[in-house]
Design an enzyme around this catalytic site. Structure first.
Site, short mmCIF file in Angstrom:
data_model
loop_
_atom_site.label_atom_id
_atom_site.label_comp_id
_atom_site.label_asym_id
_atom_site.label_seq_id
_atom_site.Cartn_x
_atom_site.Cartn_y
_atom_site.Cartn_z
N ASP A 315 0.76 -1.07 -0.15
CA ASP A 315 -0.11 0.03 -0.11
C ASP A 315 1.00 1.24 0.17
O ASP A 315 2.32 1.19 -0.04
CB ASP A 315 -1.10 0.01 1.19
N GLU A 510 -10.33 6.88 4.53
CA GLU A 510 -9.44 6.34 5.66
C GLU A 510 -9.48 6.73 6.97
O GLU A 510 -10.44 7.10 7.34
CB GLU A 510 -8.16 6.45 4.79
#
Length: 619
Positions: A315, A510
Protein backbone atom coordinates in the site's frame (compact mmCIF):
# COMPACT_ATOMS: atom_id res chain seq x y z
CA UNK A 1 -6.56 -14.18 -30.34
CA UNK A 2 -8.81 -11.25 -29.55
CA UNK A 3 -12.37 -11.73 -30.73
CA UNK A 4 -13.79 -8.39 -29.50
CA UNK A 5 -13.40 -5.04 -31.27
CA UNK A 6 -10.85 -2.67 -29.76
CA UNK A 7 -13.41 0.10 -29.41
CA UNK A 8 -17.08 0.66 -28.78
CA UNK A 9 -16.85 4.21 -30.04
CA UNK A 10 -18.14 3.47 -33.54
CA UNK A 11 -21.14 1.49 -32.31
CA UNK A 12 -24.55 2.87 -31.56
CA UNK A 13 -25.56 3.16 -27.90
CA UNK A 14 -27.90 0.17 -28.18
CA UNK A 15 -25.39 -2.03 -30.00
CA UNK A 16 -22.58 -1.02 -27.66
CA UNK A 17 -24.72 -1.83 -24.66
CA UNK A 18 -25.59 -5.20 -26.18
CA UNK A 19 -21.90 -5.93 -26.76
CA UNK A 20 -21.05 -4.94 -23.22
CA UNK A 21 -23.76 -7.22 -21.85
CA UNK A 22 -22.66 -10.10 -24.07
CA UNK A 23 -19.23 -9.80 -22.51
CA UNK A 24 -20.93 -10.17 -19.13
CA UNK A 25 -21.82 -13.72 -20.12
CA UNK A 26 -18.19 -14.60 -19.67
CA UNK A 27 -16.64 -18.00 -19.18
CA UNK A 28 -16.19 -17.12 -15.52
CA UNK A 29 -19.86 -16.22 -15.12
CA UNK A 30 -20.75 -19.59 -16.60
CA UNK A 31 -18.83 -21.27 -13.79
CA UNK A 32 -15.66 -22.04 -15.72
CA UNK A 33 -12.30 -21.21 -14.19
CA UNK A 34 -10.37 -18.34 -15.79
CA UNK A 35 -7.13 -19.05 -17.61
CA UNK A 36 -4.16 -19.51 -15.30
CA UNK A 37 -1.79 -16.57 -15.31
CA UNK A 38 1.15 -18.99 -15.37
CA UNK A 39 0.03 -20.08 -18.84
CA UNK A 40 2.09 -17.13 -20.12
CA UNK A 41 5.25 -18.16 -18.25
CA UNK A 42 7.18 -19.38 -21.30
CA UNK A 43 7.08 -15.89 -22.82
CA UNK A 44 7.60 -14.20 -19.48
CA UNK A 45 10.63 -16.36 -18.63
CA UNK A 46 12.19 -15.68 -22.02
CA UNK A 47 11.93 -11.93 -21.43
CA UNK A 48 13.12 -12.30 -17.83
CA UNK A 49 16.24 -14.08 -19.07
CA UNK A 50 17.19 -11.09 -21.19
CA UNK A 51 16.81 -8.51 -18.41
CA UNK A 52 19.54 -6.80 -16.44
CA UNK A 53 19.26 -6.60 -12.66
CA UNK A 54 18.49 -2.89 -13.00
CA UNK A 55 15.59 -3.63 -15.34
CA UNK A 56 14.24 -6.27 -12.95
CA UNK A 57 14.35 -3.93 -9.98
CA UNK A 58 12.61 -1.28 -12.06
CA UNK A 59 9.70 -3.62 -12.73
CA UNK A 60 9.28 -4.01 -8.97
CA UNK A 61 9.09 -0.24 -8.43
CA UNK A 62 5.92 1.87 -8.55
CA UNK A 63 6.26 5.66 -8.44
CA UNK A 64 3.85 8.57 -8.30
CA UNK A 65 5.45 11.99 -7.89
CA UNK A 66 7.80 12.02 -10.86
CA UNK A 67 9.94 15.14 -10.69
CA UNK A 68 11.24 14.16 -14.11
CA UNK A 69 9.06 11.93 -16.36
CA UNK A 70 12.26 10.57 -17.89
CA UNK A 71 12.80 8.73 -14.60
CA UNK A 72 10.51 6.10 -16.11
CA UNK A 73 13.34 5.35 -18.51
CA UNK A 74 16.20 5.98 -16.07
CA UNK A 75 14.85 3.53 -13.50
CA UNK A 76 13.07 1.18 -15.93
CA UNK A 77 9.88 1.65 -13.93
CA UNK A 78 7.29 -1.09 -14.25
CA UNK A 79 4.40 0.90 -12.86
CA UNK A 80 3.14 4.33 -11.87
CA UNK A 81 0.06 5.40 -9.97
CA UNK A 82 -2.08 8.42 -9.32
CA UNK A 83 -3.26 8.38 -5.72
CA UNK A 84 -6.50 9.82 -4.40
CA UNK A 85 -5.47 13.48 -4.64
CA UNK A 86 -2.69 13.29 -7.22
CA UNK A 87 -4.44 15.01 -10.09
CA UNK A 88 -3.13 15.97 -13.53
CA UNK A 89 -1.76 19.51 -13.56
CA UNK A 90 -4.35 20.38 -16.21
CA UNK A 91 -7.20 19.29 -13.92
CA UNK A 92 -9.47 16.27 -13.60
CA UNK A 93 -11.00 16.29 -17.05
CA UNK A 94 -11.22 13.18 -19.18
CA UNK A 95 -8.77 14.75 -21.61
CA UNK A 96 -6.23 15.63 -18.91
CA UNK A 97 -6.24 12.15 -17.39
CA UNK A 98 -5.83 10.52 -20.79
CA UNK A 99 -2.95 12.82 -21.70
CA UNK A 100 -1.14 12.03 -18.43
CA UNK A 101 -1.49 8.30 -19.06
CA UNK A 102 -0.26 8.55 -22.63
CA UNK A 103 2.71 10.70 -21.66
CA UNK A 104 3.85 8.14 -19.09
CA UNK A 105 3.39 5.22 -21.47
CA UNK A 106 5.38 6.97 -24.19
CA UNK A 107 8.33 7.12 -21.81
CA UNK A 108 8.07 3.42 -20.98
CA UNK A 109 8.10 2.21 -24.56
CA UNK A 110 11.35 4.08 -25.18
CA UNK A 111 13.24 1.81 -22.77
CA UNK A 112 15.49 -0.93 -24.16
CA UNK A 113 12.92 -3.70 -23.72
CA UNK A 114 9.90 -1.46 -24.39
CA UNK A 115 7.88 -3.00 -21.55
CA UNK A 116 4.66 -0.99 -21.07
CA UNK A 117 3.74 0.46 -17.70
CA UNK A 118 0.94 -0.66 -15.47
CA UNK A 119 -0.89 2.53 -14.48
CA UNK A 120 -2.92 2.21 -11.28
CA UNK A 121 -5.73 4.35 -9.82
CA UNK A 122 -8.25 4.06 -6.99
CA UNK A 123 -11.32 3.45 -9.15
CA UNK A 124 -13.26 2.21 -6.13
CA UNK A 125 -16.81 3.26 -7.10
CA UNK A 126 -16.54 4.09 -10.77
CA UNK A 127 -13.67 6.02 -12.35
CA UNK A 128 -14.14 8.40 -9.46
CA UNK A 129 -11.07 10.57 -10.05
CA UNK A 130 -12.40 11.95 -13.32
CA UNK A 131 -15.00 14.70 -13.77
CA UNK A 132 -18.14 13.44 -15.46
CA UNK A 133 -17.56 9.78 -14.63
CA UNK A 134 -20.47 7.71 -13.37
CA UNK A 135 -19.95 7.42 -9.61
CA UNK A 136 -21.56 4.24 -8.34
CA UNK A 137 -22.68 3.50 -4.78
CA UNK A 138 -19.84 2.51 -2.46
CA UNK A 139 -19.32 -1.17 -1.62
CA UNK A 140 -21.43 -1.17 1.54
CA UNK A 141 -24.42 -0.20 -0.60
CA UNK A 142 -23.66 -2.86 -3.20
CA UNK A 143 -23.52 -5.40 -0.37
CA UNK A 144 -27.08 -4.39 0.53
CA UNK A 145 -28.28 -5.36 -2.96
CA UNK A 146 -27.27 -9.01 -2.50
CA UNK A 147 -27.01 -8.93 -6.31
CA UNK A 148 -23.68 -10.35 -7.48
CA UNK A 149 -24.64 -10.05 -11.16
CA UNK A 150 -25.30 -6.35 -10.65
CA UNK A 151 -21.91 -5.91 -8.96
CA UNK A 152 -20.26 -7.60 -11.93
CA UNK A 153 -22.10 -5.25 -14.30
CA UNK A 154 -21.11 -2.20 -12.24
CA UNK A 155 -17.43 -3.11 -12.45
CA UNK A 156 -17.71 -3.93 -16.16
CA UNK A 157 -18.85 -0.37 -16.76
CA UNK A 158 -16.21 0.99 -14.40
CA UNK A 159 -13.58 -0.92 -16.38
CA UNK A 160 -14.80 0.58 -19.63
CA UNK A 161 -14.68 4.13 -18.23
CA UNK A 162 -11.21 3.51 -16.78
CA UNK A 163 -9.98 2.19 -20.14
CA UNK A 164 -11.36 5.33 -21.81
CA UNK A 165 -8.44 7.15 -20.15
CA UNK A 166 -5.97 4.42 -21.13
CA UNK A 167 -5.48 3.31 -17.52
CA UNK A 168 -5.57 -0.47 -17.08
CA UNK A 169 -5.30 -1.16 -13.35
CA UNK A 170 -7.89 -0.43 -10.64
CA UNK A 171 -7.00 -0.72 -6.95
CA UNK A 172 -10.31 -2.46 -6.29
CA UNK A 173 -12.25 -4.37 -5.00
CA UNK A 174 -11.81 -3.88 -1.28
CA UNK A 175 -12.78 -7.21 0.26
CA UNK A 176 -12.35 -6.23 3.88
CA UNK A 177 -14.83 -7.73 6.32
CA UNK A 178 -15.68 -4.63 8.37
CA UNK A 179 -16.47 -5.53 11.97
CA UNK A 180 -16.32 -2.08 13.58
CA UNK A 181 -18.36 0.82 12.16
CA UNK A 182 -16.01 3.34 13.75
CA UNK A 183 -13.54 2.46 10.99
CA UNK A 184 -13.28 5.19 8.36
CA UNK A 185 -13.14 2.61 5.58
CA UNK A 186 -16.32 0.78 6.58
CA UNK A 187 -18.09 1.87 3.40
CA UNK A 188 -15.37 0.22 1.29
CA UNK A 189 -16.47 -3.16 2.66
CA UNK A 190 -19.38 -5.14 1.21
CA UNK A 191 -20.42 -6.01 4.76
CA UNK A 192 -19.75 -7.85 8.01
CA UNK A 193 -20.31 -11.39 6.72
CA UNK A 194 -17.34 -13.22 5.14
CA UNK A 195 -19.57 -15.17 2.75
CA UNK A 196 -21.26 -12.01 1.44
CA UNK A 197 -17.91 -10.26 1.00
CA UNK A 198 -16.47 -13.28 -0.81
CA UNK A 199 -19.42 -13.51 -3.21
CA UNK A 200 -19.46 -9.82 -4.05
CA UNK A 201 -15.68 -9.54 -4.24
CA UNK A 202 -15.42 -12.38 -6.73
CA UNK A 203 -18.17 -10.78 -8.82
CA UNK A 204 -16.25 -7.49 -8.81
CA UNK A 205 -13.08 -9.24 -10.00
CA UNK A 206 -15.02 -10.87 -12.85
CA UNK A 207 -16.49 -7.49 -13.74
CA UNK A 208 -13.15 -5.70 -13.90
CA UNK A 209 -11.19 -8.44 -15.64
CA UNK A 210 -13.90 -9.88 -17.88
CA UNK A 211 -13.63 -13.26 -19.55
CA UNK A 212 -10.06 -12.56 -20.62
CA UNK A 213 -7.57 -10.05 -19.24
CA UNK A 214 -6.32 -9.41 -22.76
CA UNK A 215 -9.68 -7.93 -23.77
CA UNK A 216 -9.04 -4.24 -24.53
CA UNK A 217 -11.96 -3.33 -22.26
CA UNK A 218 -10.68 -5.31 -19.29
CA UNK A 219 -8.91 -3.80 -16.30
CA UNK A 220 -6.56 -5.55 -13.89
CA UNK A 221 -8.33 -5.92 -10.54
CA UNK A 222 -6.58 -5.62 -7.19
CA UNK A 223 -8.12 -7.36 -4.19
CA UNK A 224 -7.33 -5.45 -0.99
CA UNK A 225 -6.19 -5.15 1.74
CA UNK A 226 -4.61 -8.47 2.62
CA UNK A 227 -5.39 -9.39 5.35
CA UNK A 228 -7.53 -8.48 8.39
CA UNK A 229 -7.93 -4.76 7.71
CA UNK A 230 -11.59 -4.84 8.75
CA UNK A 231 -10.82 -6.37 12.13
CA UNK A 232 -8.38 -3.94 13.71
CA UNK A 233 -8.67 -2.85 17.34
CA UNK A 234 -9.78 0.65 18.33
CA UNK A 235 -6.92 2.70 19.75
CA UNK A 236 -4.20 0.90 17.76
CA UNK A 237 -4.57 2.88 14.54
CA UNK A 238 -3.50 6.25 13.22
CA UNK A 239 -4.59 9.58 14.66
CA UNK A 240 -7.02 11.53 12.44
CA UNK A 241 -5.20 14.68 13.64
CA UNK A 242 -2.39 15.40 16.15
CA UNK A 243 -4.83 16.37 18.89
CA UNK A 244 -6.98 13.25 18.51
CA UNK A 245 -6.65 9.89 20.15
CA UNK A 246 -5.50 6.97 18.01
CA UNK A 247 -8.29 5.48 15.94
CA UNK A 248 -8.61 2.14 14.21
CA UNK A 249 -7.38 2.49 10.60
CA UNK A 250 -4.04 0.75 9.96
CA UNK A 251 -4.19 -0.72 13.46
CA UNK A 252 -3.61 -4.18 14.92
CA UNK A 253 -5.85 -7.17 14.19
CA UNK A 254 -5.76 -9.29 17.33
CA UNK A 255 -7.06 -12.69 16.36
CA UNK A 256 -5.84 -16.27 16.34
CA UNK A 257 -4.85 -17.62 12.95
CA UNK A 258 -7.97 -19.77 12.93
CA UNK A 259 -10.18 -16.70 13.45
CA UNK A 260 -8.21 -14.66 10.90
CA UNK A 261 -8.76 -17.38 8.36
CA UNK A 262 -12.47 -17.78 9.21
CA UNK A 263 -13.35 -14.10 9.06
CA UNK A 264 -10.89 -12.42 6.73
CA UNK A 265 -9.49 -15.00 4.30
CA UNK A 266 -12.60 -16.29 2.40
CA UNK A 267 -12.74 -13.21 0.16
CA UNK A 268 -9.20 -13.84 -1.08
CA UNK A 269 -9.88 -17.50 -1.77
CA UNK A 270 -12.83 -16.56 -3.98
CA UNK A 271 -10.94 -13.67 -5.62
CA UNK A 272 -8.09 -16.01 -6.55
CA UNK A 273 -10.59 -18.52 -7.94
CA UNK A 274 -12.01 -15.67 -10.04
CA UNK A 275 -8.53 -15.04 -11.45
CA UNK A 276 -7.54 -11.80 -9.71
CA UNK A 277 -4.18 -10.66 -11.05
CA UNK A 278 -2.98 -8.46 -8.18
CA UNK A 279 -3.47 -8.22 -4.43
CA UNK A 280 -2.63 -5.20 -2.28
CA UNK A 281 -1.12 -5.95 1.11
CA UNK A 282 -2.64 -4.17 4.08
CA UNK A 283 -1.14 -1.53 6.34
CA UNK A 284 -2.48 -3.33 9.38
CA UNK A 285 -0.60 -5.53 11.80
CA UNK A 286 -1.58 -9.02 12.86
CA UNK A 287 -0.91 -9.54 16.54
CA UNK A 288 1.71 -6.83 16.51
CA UNK A 289 3.51 -7.74 13.28
CA UNK A 290 2.98 -5.68 10.15
CA UNK A 291 1.47 -7.80 7.39
CA UNK A 292 3.74 -6.09 4.83
CA UNK A 293 6.67 -7.99 6.34
CA UNK A 294 4.93 -11.25 7.28
CA UNK A 295 6.35 -14.09 5.18
CA UNK A 296 3.92 -16.64 6.58
CA UNK A 297 0.88 -14.69 5.37
CA UNK A 298 2.34 -13.44 2.08
CA UNK A 299 4.25 -16.46 0.86
CA UNK A 300 3.26 -19.53 2.86
CA UNK A 301 -0.49 -18.87 2.88
CA UNK A 302 -1.28 -16.66 -0.10
CA UNK A 303 1.16 -17.92 -2.70
CA UNK A 304 1.98 -21.48 -1.66
CA UNK A 305 -1.22 -22.65 0.03
CA UNK A 306 -3.83 -20.70 -1.95
CA UNK A 307 -1.90 -20.82 -5.22
CA UNK A 308 -2.05 -17.09 -6.03
CA UNK A 309 -0.21 -16.61 -9.33
CA UNK A 310 -0.44 -12.84 -9.67
CA UNK A 311 1.72 -10.27 -7.91
CA UNK A 312 1.57 -8.52 -4.54
CA UNK A 313 1.83 -4.76 -4.18
CA UNK A 314 2.35 -2.80 -0.99
CA UNK A 315 0.00 0.00 0.00
CA UNK A 316 0.89 3.69 -0.29
CA UNK A 317 4.20 4.22 1.57
CA UNK A 318 3.45 1.12 3.66
CA UNK A 319 7.11 0.12 3.78
CA UNK A 320 7.73 3.21 5.92
CA UNK A 321 5.88 1.50 8.78
CA UNK A 322 8.24 -1.46 8.91
CA UNK A 323 11.11 -1.50 11.44
CA UNK A 324 14.59 -0.21 10.65
CA UNK A 325 16.01 2.04 7.97
CA UNK A 326 14.99 2.01 4.30
CA UNK A 327 17.35 -0.84 3.49
CA UNK A 328 16.01 -2.99 6.33
CA UNK A 329 12.41 -2.23 5.36
CA UNK A 330 12.96 -3.23 1.73
CA UNK A 331 14.80 -6.39 2.72
CA UNK A 332 12.07 -7.50 5.13
CA UNK A 333 9.16 -6.85 2.79
CA UNK A 334 10.62 -8.24 -0.43
CA UNK A 335 11.93 -11.38 1.29
CA UNK A 336 8.51 -11.83 2.88
CA UNK A 337 6.99 -12.04 -0.62
CA UNK A 338 6.17 -8.48 -1.73
CA UNK A 339 6.58 -8.26 -5.50
CA UNK A 340 6.03 -4.56 -6.22
CA UNK A 341 6.44 -1.63 -3.85
CA UNK A 342 4.19 1.42 -3.96
CA UNK A 343 6.79 4.05 -3.12
CA UNK A 344 5.21 7.28 -4.44
CA UNK A 345 7.98 9.82 -3.75
CA UNK A 346 10.73 7.49 -2.48
CA UNK A 347 11.05 5.34 -5.58
CA UNK A 348 14.72 6.26 -6.08
CA UNK A 349 15.54 5.18 -2.51
CA UNK A 350 13.67 1.91 -2.96
CA UNK A 351 15.37 1.23 -6.30
CA UNK A 352 18.85 1.86 -4.88
CA UNK A 353 18.21 -0.22 -1.75
CA UNK A 354 16.79 -3.23 -3.58
CA UNK A 355 19.53 -3.09 -6.21
CA UNK A 356 22.18 -3.20 -3.48
CA UNK A 357 20.38 -5.93 -1.52
CA UNK A 358 20.17 -8.08 -4.65
CA UNK A 359 23.86 -7.55 -5.46
CA UNK A 360 24.91 -8.60 -1.97
CA UNK A 361 22.56 -11.59 -1.93
CA UNK A 362 20.56 -10.34 1.05
CA UNK A 363 17.56 -10.50 -1.23
CA UNK A 364 18.20 -13.69 -3.21
CA UNK A 365 18.12 -13.46 -6.98
CA UNK A 366 15.54 -16.22 -6.96
CA UNK A 367 13.20 -13.92 -4.99
CA UNK A 368 13.78 -11.05 -7.45
CA UNK A 369 13.16 -13.34 -10.42
CA UNK A 370 9.97 -14.71 -8.84
CA UNK A 371 8.64 -11.20 -8.29
CA UNK A 372 9.43 -10.03 -11.81
CA UNK A 373 8.07 -13.23 -13.38
CA UNK A 374 4.78 -12.62 -11.58
CA UNK A 375 4.61 -9.04 -12.86
CA UNK A 376 5.52 -10.03 -16.41
CA UNK A 377 3.06 -12.92 -16.58
CA UNK A 378 0.29 -10.49 -15.67
CA UNK A 379 1.44 -8.01 -18.33
CA UNK A 380 1.46 -10.79 -20.91
CA UNK A 381 -1.99 -11.98 -19.79
CA UNK A 382 -3.27 -8.40 -20.18
CA UNK A 383 -2.06 -8.27 -23.77
CA UNK A 384 0.33 -5.41 -23.00
CA UNK A 385 3.21 -7.30 -24.61
CA UNK A 386 1.33 -8.16 -27.80
CA UNK A 387 3.19 -6.92 -30.82
CA UNK A 388 1.21 -4.46 -32.89
CA UNK A 389 -1.10 -3.45 -30.02
CA UNK A 390 -0.65 0.14 -28.99
CA UNK A 391 -0.06 0.83 -25.31
CA UNK A 392 -1.70 4.24 -25.69
CA UNK A 393 -5.30 5.08 -24.85
CA UNK A 394 -8.10 4.22 -27.25
CA UNK A 395 -9.85 7.59 -27.20
CA UNK A 396 -12.80 6.29 -29.20
CA UNK A 397 -14.01 4.75 -25.92
CA UNK A 398 -14.62 8.24 -24.58
CA UNK A 399 -17.86 8.49 -26.58
CA UNK A 400 -19.62 6.39 -23.90
CA UNK A 401 -17.85 7.84 -20.87
CA UNK A 402 -20.46 8.98 -18.34
CA UNK A 403 -23.22 7.99 -20.76
CA UNK A 404 -26.93 7.72 -20.02
CA UNK A 405 -26.70 3.94 -20.42
CA UNK A 406 -23.98 3.77 -17.77
CA UNK A 407 -25.92 6.07 -15.45
CA UNK A 408 -29.00 3.89 -15.76
CA UNK A 409 -27.07 0.93 -14.33
CA UNK A 410 -25.88 3.15 -11.47
CA UNK A 411 -29.47 4.26 -10.83
CA UNK A 412 -30.51 0.61 -10.65
CA UNK A 413 -27.68 -0.07 -8.20
CA UNK A 414 -28.90 2.81 -6.01
CA UNK A 415 -32.50 1.66 -5.82
CA UNK A 416 -31.53 -1.96 -5.15
CA UNK A 417 -29.22 -0.84 -2.34
CA UNK A 418 -31.72 1.19 -0.30
CA UNK A 419 -32.82 -0.52 2.92
CA UNK A 420 -36.20 0.36 4.40
CA UNK A 421 -35.73 0.26 8.18
CA UNK A 422 -39.08 1.63 9.35
CA UNK A 423 -42.41 2.39 7.71
CA UNK A 424 -45.14 3.19 10.24
CA UNK A 425 -48.55 4.16 8.96
CA UNK A 426 -47.50 3.44 5.38
CA UNK A 427 -45.64 6.74 5.22
CA UNK A 428 -43.90 5.30 2.16
CA UNK A 429 -44.29 5.25 -0.73
CA UNK A 430 -45.06 8.93 -1.21
CA UNK A 431 -47.89 9.67 -3.59
CA UNK A 432 -46.62 11.54 -6.64
CA UNK A 433 -49.86 13.46 -6.53
CA UNK A 434 -48.98 15.00 -3.15
CA UNK A 435 -49.63 18.73 -3.44
CA UNK A 436 -46.50 19.74 -1.53
CA UNK A 437 -43.46 17.83 -0.35
CA UNK A 438 -41.08 19.58 2.03
CA UNK A 439 -37.47 18.40 1.68
CA UNK A 440 -34.91 19.20 4.37
CA UNK A 441 -31.45 18.23 5.58
CA UNK A 442 -27.89 18.96 4.55
CA UNK A 443 -27.61 15.90 2.29
CA UNK A 444 -30.71 16.53 0.20
CA UNK A 445 -29.10 18.75 -2.39
CA UNK A 446 -25.39 17.91 -2.23
CA UNK A 447 -23.78 15.69 -4.83
CA UNK A 448 -20.49 15.62 -2.91
CA UNK A 449 -22.12 14.32 0.26
CA UNK A 450 -24.02 11.73 -1.79
CA UNK A 451 -20.80 10.39 -3.28
CA UNK A 452 -18.66 10.41 -0.14
CA UNK A 453 -14.91 9.87 -0.05
CA UNK A 454 -12.75 8.85 -2.99
CA UNK A 455 -14.60 11.21 -5.33
CA UNK A 456 -12.31 13.50 -7.35
CA UNK A 457 -10.47 14.23 -4.10
CA UNK A 458 -9.10 11.50 -1.79
CA UNK A 459 -11.31 12.73 1.06
CA UNK A 460 -14.22 13.67 -1.20
CA UNK A 461 -15.78 17.10 -0.88
CA UNK A 462 -19.07 18.69 0.09
CA UNK A 463 -20.74 20.53 -2.79
CA UNK A 464 -20.45 20.30 -6.57
CA UNK A 465 -17.52 17.87 -6.53
CA UNK A 466 -18.22 16.45 -10.00
CA UNK A 467 -20.40 16.95 -13.05
CA UNK A 468 -23.24 14.97 -14.56
CA UNK A 469 -25.02 13.74 -11.45
CA UNK A 470 -28.46 14.24 -9.92
CA UNK A 471 -29.00 15.17 -6.29
CA UNK A 472 -31.79 13.56 -4.27
CA UNK A 473 -33.66 16.88 -4.20
CA UNK A 474 -33.40 17.32 -7.96
CA UNK A 475 -34.59 13.74 -8.46
CA UNK A 476 -37.61 14.27 -6.19
CA UNK A 477 -38.53 17.45 -8.04
CA UNK A 478 -38.28 15.67 -11.38
CA UNK A 479 -40.49 12.77 -10.26
CA UNK A 480 -43.16 14.63 -8.27
CA UNK A 481 -46.28 16.08 -9.90
CA UNK A 482 -46.90 18.55 -7.09
CA UNK A 483 -44.65 21.19 -5.56
CA UNK A 484 -41.36 20.25 -3.90
CA UNK A 485 -39.85 22.89 -1.61
CA UNK A 486 -36.53 22.80 0.22
CA UNK A 487 -35.43 24.18 3.58
CA UNK A 488 -32.15 22.83 4.90
CA UNK A 489 -33.22 23.29 8.54
CA UNK A 490 -36.72 21.86 8.07
CA UNK A 491 -38.51 25.16 8.61
CA UNK A 492 -41.73 25.94 6.75
CA UNK A 493 -43.02 22.37 6.87
CA UNK A 494 -46.52 23.33 8.04
CA UNK A 495 -49.14 22.48 5.44
CA UNK A 496 -46.98 20.06 3.48
CA UNK A 497 -48.31 16.57 2.79
CA UNK A 498 -45.05 14.92 3.84
CA UNK A 499 -41.54 15.89 4.92
CA UNK A 500 -38.40 14.16 3.59
CA UNK A 501 -35.32 14.87 5.73
CA UNK A 502 -32.01 13.75 4.19
CA UNK A 503 -29.39 13.52 6.91
CA UNK A 504 -26.14 11.70 7.64
CA UNK A 505 -22.44 12.09 7.04
CA UNK A 506 -20.17 14.39 5.06
CA UNK A 507 -17.27 12.93 3.03
CA UNK A 508 -14.19 11.29 4.50
CA UNK A 509 -11.72 8.54 3.65
CA UNK A 510 -9.42 6.19 5.53
CA UNK A 511 -8.21 7.25 9.01
CA UNK A 512 -9.74 10.71 8.60
CA UNK A 513 -13.11 8.99 8.89
CA UNK A 514 -12.40 7.12 12.13
CA UNK A 515 -15.11 8.26 14.58
CA UNK A 516 -15.52 7.40 18.25
CA UNK A 517 -19.15 8.60 18.20
CA UNK A 518 -21.49 7.80 15.30
CA UNK A 519 -24.50 9.77 16.52
CA UNK A 520 -26.43 12.01 14.13
CA UNK A 521 -25.12 15.57 14.41
CA UNK A 522 -27.14 18.33 16.06
CA UNK A 523 -28.16 19.98 12.78
CA UNK A 524 -29.60 16.69 11.52
CA UNK A 525 -31.52 16.16 14.72
CA UNK A 526 -32.84 19.72 14.63
CA UNK A 527 -34.00 19.41 11.02
CA UNK A 528 -35.93 16.24 11.84
CA UNK A 529 -37.46 17.86 14.93
CA UNK A 530 -38.52 20.95 12.96
CA UNK A 531 -40.40 18.87 10.41
CA UNK A 532 -41.93 16.73 13.15
CA UNK A 533 -43.36 19.87 14.81
CA UNK A 534 -45.44 20.50 11.70
CA UNK A 535 -47.50 17.39 12.45
CA UNK A 536 -46.93 15.82 9.04
CA UNK A 537 -45.53 12.37 8.14
CA UNK A 538 -41.72 12.42 8.41
CA UNK A 539 -39.47 10.34 6.15
CA UNK A 540 -35.81 10.25 7.19
CA UNK A 541 -33.24 9.26 4.57
CA UNK A 542 -29.80 8.48 6.00
CA UNK A 543 -26.90 9.14 3.62
CA UNK A 544 -23.85 7.58 5.26
CA UNK A 545 -20.99 5.16 4.82
CA UNK A 546 -22.07 3.10 7.83
CA UNK A 547 -24.91 2.72 10.33
CA UNK A 548 -25.37 5.78 12.51
CA UNK A 549 -26.83 5.99 15.99
CA UNK A 550 -30.34 7.25 15.30
CA UNK A 551 -31.44 8.10 18.84
CA UNK A 552 -34.62 10.18 18.97
CA UNK A 553 -34.71 10.40 15.18
CA UNK A 554 -36.02 6.85 15.03
CA UNK A 555 -39.07 7.65 17.15
CA UNK A 556 -39.71 10.99 15.47
CA UNK A 557 -39.63 9.49 11.99
CA UNK A 558 -42.54 7.63 10.47
CA UNK A 559 -40.22 6.03 7.93
CA UNK A 560 -36.44 5.55 7.84
CA UNK A 561 -34.41 4.61 4.76
CA UNK A 562 -30.71 3.75 4.74
CA UNK A 563 -29.42 5.17 1.44
CA UNK A 564 -25.69 4.62 2.18
CA UNK A 565 -23.46 6.64 -0.20
CA UNK A 566 -25.43 6.37 -3.44
CA UNK A 567 -23.07 8.26 -5.76
CA UNK A 568 -24.15 10.51 -8.59
CA UNK A 569 -27.51 8.97 -9.43
CA UNK A 570 -29.95 10.37 -6.85
CA UNK A 571 -32.86 9.33 -9.08
CA UNK A 572 -32.49 5.84 -7.67
CA UNK A 573 -33.49 7.20 -4.25
CA UNK A 574 -36.56 8.90 -5.73
CA UNK A 575 -37.54 5.63 -7.43
CA UNK A 576 -37.89 3.98 -4.03
CA UNK A 577 -39.47 6.90 -2.16
CA UNK A 578 -42.22 7.22 -4.76
CA UNK A 579 -42.75 3.48 -5.07
CA UNK A 580 -41.61 3.07 -8.66
CA UNK A 581 -39.36 0.41 -7.18
CA UNK A 582 -40.31 -1.52 -4.05
CA UNK A 583 -37.39 -1.75 -1.59
CA UNK A 584 -35.38 -4.99 -1.78
CA UNK A 585 -32.18 -4.00 0.05
CA UNK A 586 -31.06 -6.00 3.08
CA UNK A 587 -28.64 -4.75 5.72
CA UNK A 588 -25.07 -5.88 4.97
CA UNK A 589 -24.10 -4.91 8.53
CA UNK A 590 -25.83 -4.93 11.91
CA UNK A 591 -27.33 -1.56 12.85
CA UNK A 592 -26.48 -0.74 16.49
CA UNK A 593 -28.76 0.81 19.10
CA UNK A 594 -25.88 2.66 20.75
CA UNK A 595 -22.10 2.94 20.67
CA UNK A 596 -22.02 0.24 23.35
CA UNK A 597 -22.90 -2.28 20.59
CA UNK A 598 -19.78 -1.45 18.56
CA UNK A 599 -17.77 -3.40 17.56
CA UNK A 600 -20.08 -6.05 16.13
CA UNK A 601 -20.42 -9.04 18.43
CA UNK A 602 -22.57 -11.47 16.49
CA UNK A 603 -21.23 -14.43 18.43
CA UNK A 604 -22.70 -13.15 21.69
CA UNK A 605 -26.17 -14.53 22.47
CA UNK A 606 -26.99 -11.25 24.21
CA UNK A 607 -26.12 -9.16 21.15
CA UNK A 608 -29.36 -7.47 20.14
CA UNK A 609 -28.81 -4.71 17.59
CA UNK A 610 -31.48 -2.21 16.61
CA UNK A 611 -31.74 -3.89 13.21
CA UNK A 612 -30.06 -7.23 12.59
CA UNK A 613 -27.86 -8.18 9.66
CA UNK A 614 -30.15 -9.04 6.74
CA UNK A 615 -33.05 -6.86 7.91
CA UNK A 616 -35.02 -4.92 5.33
CA UNK A 617 -38.69 -4.07 4.85
CA UNK A 618 -40.62 -3.58 1.62
CA UNK A 619 -43.96 -2.10 0.50
Amino acid sequence: MRTWPTTLGALSGVCAAALLMSRMGSAQSAGQAPARLSARDAEARALLGSMTLEEKVGQMTQAEQLADPKDIQTYFLGSVLSGGSFDPKAGNSLQAWTDVYDAAQKQAVQTRLKIPLLYGVDAVHGHNNVLGAVVFPHHVALGATRDAKLVEEVERITAEEVRATGIQWAFSPCIAVARDERWGRSYESFGEDPALVAEMGAAAVRGFQGANLSDPLSVLACAKHYVGDGGTTWGTGLKPNPAAQAGIDQGDTRLSEAELRRLHLPGYIKAIEAGVGSIMVSYNSWNGEKVSGNKHLLTDVLKNELGFEGFLISDYNALDQLPGDRRAQVKLSINAGMDMAMVPEKYKEFYAALLDLAKTGEVPMARVDDAVLRILRVKYAMGLMDGGRSALADRALQARFGSAAHREVARRAVRESLVLLKNDGKALPIAKTAKRILVAGKNADDIGNQCGGWTIDWQGKTGAVTTGGTTILAALKAAARGTVTYARDGSGAAGADVGVVVVGETPYAEFMGDRADLSLDKDDQAAIANVKKAGIPVVVVVVSGRPLILGDALTQADAVVAAWLPGTEGAGVADVLFGDYKPTGKLPVSWPRSMAQIPINVGDAKYDPLFAYGFGLSY
